[in-house]
Design an enzyme around this catalytic site. Sequence first.
Site, PDB file in Angstrom:
ATOM      1  N   GLU A  27     -48.093   0.934  11.413  1.00  0.00           N
ATOM      2  CA  GLU A  27     -47.180   2.269  11.860  1.00  0.00           C
ATOM      3  C   GLU A  27     -45.837   2.484  12.540  1.00  0.00           C
ATOM      4  OE1 GLU A  27     -45.490   4.571   9.900  1.00  0.00           O
ATOM      5  OE2 GLU A  27     -46.918   6.363   9.831  1.00  0.00           O
ATOM      6  N   ASP A  73     -46.381  10.713  15.846  1.00  0.00           N
ATOM      7  CA  ASP A  73     -46.037  12.130  17.055  1.00  0.00           C
ATOM      8  C   ASP A  73     -46.669  12.664  17.195  1.00  0.00           C
ATOM      9  OD1 ASP A  73     -45.601  13.491  14.569  1.00  0.00           O
ATOM     10  OD2 ASP A  73     -43.108  11.877  14.561  1.00  0.00           O
TER      11      ASP A  73
END
Length: 179
Positions: free
Chosen positions: A104, A108
């Site tokens: 990835e 967040d």
Amino acid sequence: MTPDHISLHNKQFEPYLSAAQLASAIQQVAARLNHDYHGQTPLFVAVLNGSFMFAADLLKEITLPCEVSFIRVASYQGTSSTGEVKEVLGLTEELAGRHVVILEDIVDTGHTMRMLLDTLAEKQPASLEVATLFLKPECLQYELPIRYVGLSIPNDFIVGYGLDYDGLGRNYPDVYKAV
């Protein structure tokens, strides 16, 4: 040469991380993966669109036999995330009994990664890990088993090196942050 700022749509961005800094972080992640998966043949699953540069550069540093697949995750409705993965598009490989590493670009809040981990875990891999270039620890809303992190960064809005702002900015070799 790195521009001293870039403009994308209505936002200004300044240099944040150089291509050399990114390369160093990626080499460190690759070294750990090469060590941890020695004697194995992992399946790397890159999450598109953002991870394409990270995945390409990371995999150039992987020195063990491996397979690579690309997926897209449908979790958006309009311009905002629903926080729920509706579908994993493009995954055709059998995961049962395999060592799977999700690649990835950035984690967040963790909404999408949490749902992706849950979805892929149902396919009974031998192991399931995450390698992300960027992690924003102060934004995380879930406890996530993220074993491989290139760089932990503050909650800045960043573009470049695969990350975009409404479709623009993915092509820059460096990372820029909004000013």
